[in-house]
Design a protein around this motif. Structure first.
Motif, PDB file in Angstrom:
ATOM      1  N   PRO A  27      19.889 -55.886 115.888  1.00  0.00           N
ATOM      2  CA  PRO A  27      20.587 -56.114 114.627  1.00  0.00           C
ATOM      3  C   PRO A  27      19.813 -55.639 113.410  1.00  0.00           C
ATOM      4  CG  PRO A  27      20.770 -58.037 116.041  1.00  0.00           C
ATOM      5  CD  PRO A  27      19.802 -57.100 116.694  1.00  0.00           C
ATOM      6  N   THR A  28      18.491 -55.541 113.535  1.00  0.00           N
ATOM      7  CA  THR A  28      17.685 -55.118 112.381  1.00  0.00           C
ATOM      8  C   THR A  28      17.395 -53.625 112.394  1.00  0.00           C
ATOM      9  OG1 THR A  28      15.634 -55.586 113.578  1.00  0.00           O
ATOM     10  CG2 THR A  28      16.600 -57.380 112.259  1.00  0.00           C
ATOM     11  N   SER A  29      17.946 -52.909 113.374  1.00  0.00           N
ATOM     12  CA  SER A  29      17.605 -51.497 113.520  1.00  0.00           C
ATOM     13  C   SER A  29      18.290 -50.629 112.485  1.00  0.00           C
ATOM     14  CB  SER A  29      17.979 -51.015 114.924  1.00  0.00           C
ATOM     15  OG  SER A  29      19.396 -51.010 115.025  1.00  0.00           O
ATOM     16  N   ARG A  30      17.844 -49.404 112.411  1.00  0.00           N
ATOM     17  CA  ARG A  30      18.433 -48.430 111.478  1.00  0.00           C
ATOM     18  C   ARG A  30      19.854 -48.075 111.876  1.00  0.00           C
ATOM     19  NH1 ARG A  30      14.256 -43.646 111.698  1.00  0.00           N
ATOM     20  NH2 ARG A  30      14.546 -44.124 113.893  1.00  0.00           N
ATOM     21  N   GLU A  31      20.122 -48.054 113.192  1.00  0.00           N
ATOM     22  CA  GLU A  31      21.484 -47.771 113.632  1.00  0.00           C
ATOM     23  C   GLU A  31      22.468 -48.810 113.107  1.00  0.00           C
ATOM     24  OE1 GLU A  31      19.131 -47.715 116.427  1.00  0.00           O
ATOM     25  OE2 GLU A  31      19.704 -45.997 117.664  1.00  0.00           O
ATOM     26  N   GLN A  32      22.035 -50.081 113.194  1.00  0.00           N
ATOM     27  CA  GLN A  32      22.914 -51.146 112.730  1.00  0.00           C
ATOM     28  C   GLN A  32      23.167 -51.031 111.231  1.00  0.00           C
ATOM     29  OE1 GLN A  32      24.264 -53.123 114.940  1.00  0.00           O
ATOM     30  NE2 GLN A  32      25.550 -54.133 113.424  1.00  0.00           N
ATOM     31  N   GLU A  33      22.174 -50.592 110.509  1.00  0.00           N
ATOM     32  CA  GLU A  33      22.351 -50.395 109.065  1.00  0.00           C
ATOM     33  C   GLU A  33      23.386 -49.306 108.792  1.00  0.00           C
ATOM     34  OE1 GLU A  33      19.804 -48.913 105.137  1.00  0.00           O
ATOM     35  OE2 GLU A  33      18.779 -49.211 107.063  1.00  0.00           O
ATOM     36  N   SER A  50      27.791 -42.180 103.969  1.00  0.00           N
ATOM     37  CA  SER A  50      27.290 -42.771 105.213  1.00  0.00           C
ATOM     38  C   SER A  50      26.788 -41.693 106.159  1.00  0.00           C
ATOM     39  CB  SER A  50      28.394 -43.579 105.885  1.00  0.00           C
ATOM     40  OG  SER A  50      28.794 -44.663 105.081  1.00  0.00           O
ATOM     41  N   HIS A  51      27.513 -40.575 106.185  1.00  0.00           N
ATOM     42  CA  HIS A  51      27.089 -39.433 107.004  1.00  0.00           C
ATOM     43  C   HIS A  51      25.720 -38.934 106.536  1.00  0.00           C
ATOM     44  CE1 HIS A  51      28.251 -35.218 108.761  1.00  0.00           C
ATOM     45  NE2 HIS A  51      27.234 -35.778 109.409  1.00  0.00           N
ATOM     46  N   SER A  52      25.540 -38.861 105.243  1.00  0.00           N
ATOM     47  CA  SER A  52      24.260 -38.414 104.685  1.00  0.00           C
ATOM     48  C   SER A  52      23.134 -39.358 105.083  1.00  0.00           C
ATOM     49  CB  SER A  52      24.345 -38.346 103.154  1.00  0.00           C
ATOM     50  OG  SER A  52      25.307 -37.404 102.754  1.00  0.00           O
ATOM     51  N   LEU A  53      23.428 -40.665 105.093  1.00  0.00           N
ATOM     52  CA  LEU A  53      22.422 -41.649 105.481  1.00  0.00           C
ATOM     53  C   LEU A  53      22.014 -41.458 106.937  1.00  0.00           C
ATOM     54  CD1 LEU A  53      20.775 -44.196 104.812  1.00  0.00           C
ATOM     55  CD2 LEU A  53      22.773 -45.544 105.518  1.00  0.00           C
ATOM     56  N   ILE A  54      23.012 -41.181 107.794  1.00  0.00           N
ATOM     57  CA  ILE A  54      22.715 -40.949 109.218  1.00  0.00           C
ATOM     58  C   ILE A  54      21.820 -39.728 109.384  1.00  0.00           C
ATOM     59  CG2 ILE A  54      23.780 -40.237 111.406  1.00  0.00           C
ATOM     60  CD1 ILE A  54      26.179 -42.017 110.642  1.00  0.00           C
TER      61      ILE A  54
END
Length: 605
Positions: A27-33, A50-54
């Motif tokens: 739950p604390t991972s970057r993927e979850q963010e 959101s795409h840019s964040l990924i």
């Protein structure tokens, strides 16, 4: 409705796919963010951020992130398939969930060809289709009625061993039903184990029957379903039941279905409310229909179209124009179908000026008039006696007049006694369709009125050589069973109860001064035989049956497949007075409500 249930089934990744293709997410991972930001997207700008964040976090290789990114791009209301494709093509090894999402996205955009491209690519990469792949593709075949591709996919279903999966089976039943291959739908349904049939299965097969206009079979299927202890109310099932009740005039069953809906569902959606509205309006219950319409919290374009059409069918032209104005005020733009309904209302009410005003407004709305729109105006002019103006209007049309328009004008010529124009129009109708029995009848009557006996003889000869007599049907519901009557049905006419009441009616009508109108009976027989055949019209048989088997304080409601003839109209008016009964008849053109010797159409139909 079946398509909708499939859509919901495919909204989320399959639980097994998450287990096989995704790693458990901290739950604390970057993927979850990233997923958190994706779920909050409300437009394409949010999605791009959101795409840019990924990309910034280097998570494009994360199957979990890219799957959700593609899903929102392809399936959300603000999404873009071009954008989804650009993301998909950056994935080195797409999984089955991602392929299924791309297929679903293209089907959502009714682009079956592109969906099949992705399906073929999926097969080429050795990725096995699953029970989420085929429902989407078959749904696309259903929308576009692409039977050939649907049958090929059916073959692939067997190759992949998914022929017993309930999602796939339901989709196959739906696809064949929408493509009007009801036998194949029934075969799949009958091959399913009874325990495997879910509510979507029953809904799908009943919808297939409705699509094929097999109303009786749909109701038989409903009776079978309702006898099961484990069945529960589904709106999609009851919509099919109501549609069948509408077309079979099964009013008692339709009203019972309405009661069932009220008792078992906390709220009705706009689809089923509009279906109920259609049921009551087509059943002749205008007051109930108006009440349902006024109480609807949500109305859509279909709701307004049904209400306008219902008012038109009942002859309430001014009220139909009012609802049409309300529709526009609420922001619903009318399409060509709505304009046909409102122009029909003008036709039935003789509102020629209003009809032409709407016709011009339609062209301003960039809706290209079809022959049906022109036909409504011709019919309106013919009803008020402007037959010459109607003929000139036909000549100005950008397309050739069809048999329907010309036959309408021919009838108007006979009613308003423009014999010269009637002959000209009648010849055109016969040229278009030499088997049109009605046109020969009117032509013969015109010749007889003009004392052109030689032409009367020739017309009779042409009837013998060319015309095909179409038998009219009338339906009446008694104690939840629908009875069908055929014109000149000797078996019904000789049935003890019907025969007696027919004789009784004839005697009472004779004392009231009724004389049969033989002008629409064109047979080379004597007058007595003509009277006998006229007395056995399907509507008269149905009325006789209704008088026997319904209570005195109830209305007799009849649906007939053909336009009511002049003699049946006069006959029914007089019977409503003699027997003090309200008789409601829905013919091919409109409703007629007979009461106290008068008709709601004011002898104007």
């Amino acid at each position: 409705m079946v398509g909708t249930s499939i859509h919901h089934n495919l909204c989320l990744p399959h639980p097994q796919q998450h287990h096989q293709n995704q790693k458990p997410i901290d739950p604390t991972s970057r993927e979850q963010e990233c997923i958190y930001h994706l779920k909050k997207c409300k437009n394409m700008e949010d999605l791009k951020q959101s795409h840019s964040l990924i990309l910034k976090l280097g998570l494009l290789s994360s199957s979990f992130c890219t799957s959700n990114l593609i899903s929102i791009s392809a399936l959300s209301h603000f999404g873009s398939m071009d954008y989804a494709c650009s993301i998909f093509h950056q994935i080195d090894c797409p999984n089955s969930f991602q392929f299924n999402t791309m297929i679903r996205g293209h089907i959502k955009d009714t682009n079956l060809d592109e969906a099949i491209v992705f399906y073929n690519q999926m097969l080429e990469m050795g990725i096995h289709p699953n029970n989420f792949t085929y429902p989407s593709l078959l749904k696309g075949c259903s929308y576009l009625q692409r039977l050939e591709e649907g049958m090929q996919l059916h073959g692939h279903v067997f190759k992949t061993g998914l022929q017993d999966d309930v999602f796939v089976q339901n989709s196959l039943i739906n696809m064949y039903g929408k493509c009007r291959e009801i036998t194949k739908s029934c075969t799949i349904f009958n091959q399913m184990e009874d325990l495997d049939r879910n509510s979507a299965t029953w809904s799908t097969i009943m919808s297939a029957y409705v699509n094929k206009e097999m109303w009786g079979e749909c109701l038989e299927m409903f009776r079978e379903l309702s006898s099961r202890k484990d069945w529960r109310a589904e709106e999609s099932i009851l919509v099919s039941v109501l549609s069948s009740c509408i077309n079979l005039n099964a009013l008692d069953l339709g009203r019972s279905t309405h009661g069932f809906l009220i008792r078992n569902l906390s709220g009705l959606n706009v689809i089923i409310e509009t279906t109920l509205l259609d049921f009551y309006l087509k059943g002749g219950f205008l007051e109930t229909g108006l009440l349902i319409f006024e109480r609807m919290k949500v109305k859509n374009q279909w709701s307004y179209s049904v209400m306008i059409s219902g008012l038109a069918f009942h002859g309430y032209g001014t009220e139909a124009l009012r609802v049409f104005s309300e529709m526009r005020e609420k922001g619903f733009e009318p399409d060509g179908v709505v304009y046909i309904s409102v122009l029909t209302a003008c036709s039935h009410a003789g509102l020629v000026k209003d009809g032409f005003t709407l016709f011009e407004k339609m062209k301003e709305d960039k809706i290209e008039p079809t022959i049906e729109h022109y036909g409504c105006l011709v019919d309106a002019m013919g009803k008020v006696g402007k037959v010459r103006e109607a003929f000139e209007f036909i000549k100005s049309m950008p397309m050739e007049a069809n048999e329907v328009i010309l036959y309408s004008l021919l009838g108007a010529c006979w009613v308003h006694q423009d014999l010269e124009l009637g002959v000209k129009i009648g010849k055109k109708v016969v040229e278009l369709n030499p088997q049109t029995n009605g046109a020969y009848v009117i032509l013969s009557n015109i010749y007889a009125k003009s004392q052109r006996w030689e032409l009367v003889g020739l017309t009779r000869k042409e009837i013998a050589q060319n015309a095909v007599k179409t038998h009219g049907f009338s339906f009446i519901e008694v104690k939840r069973k629908v009875y069908k009557f055929v014109s000149n049905d000797i078996l019904w006419a000789k049935c003890e109860g019907v025969s007696n009441i027919l004789t009784q009616m004839q005697w009472q009508l004779k004392f009231e001064g009724y004389f049969p109108d033989l002008s629409e009976v064109l047979h080379d027989v004597d007058e007595d035989e003509k009277r006998e055949r006229l007395s056995r019209h399907s509507q008269k048989l149905a009325i006789a049956f209704g008088l026997i088997h319904t209570s005195k304080d109830s209305s007799i409601r009849i649906v007939r497949t053909m336009r009511m003839c002049k003699d049946c109209h006069t006959f029914t008016k007089m019977i409503s007075s003699i027997y003090e009964r309200r008789i409601v008849v829905r013919d091919r053109n409109r409703f007629h409500c007979f009461e106290n010797g008068a008709c709601s159409c004011k002898d104007y139909w």
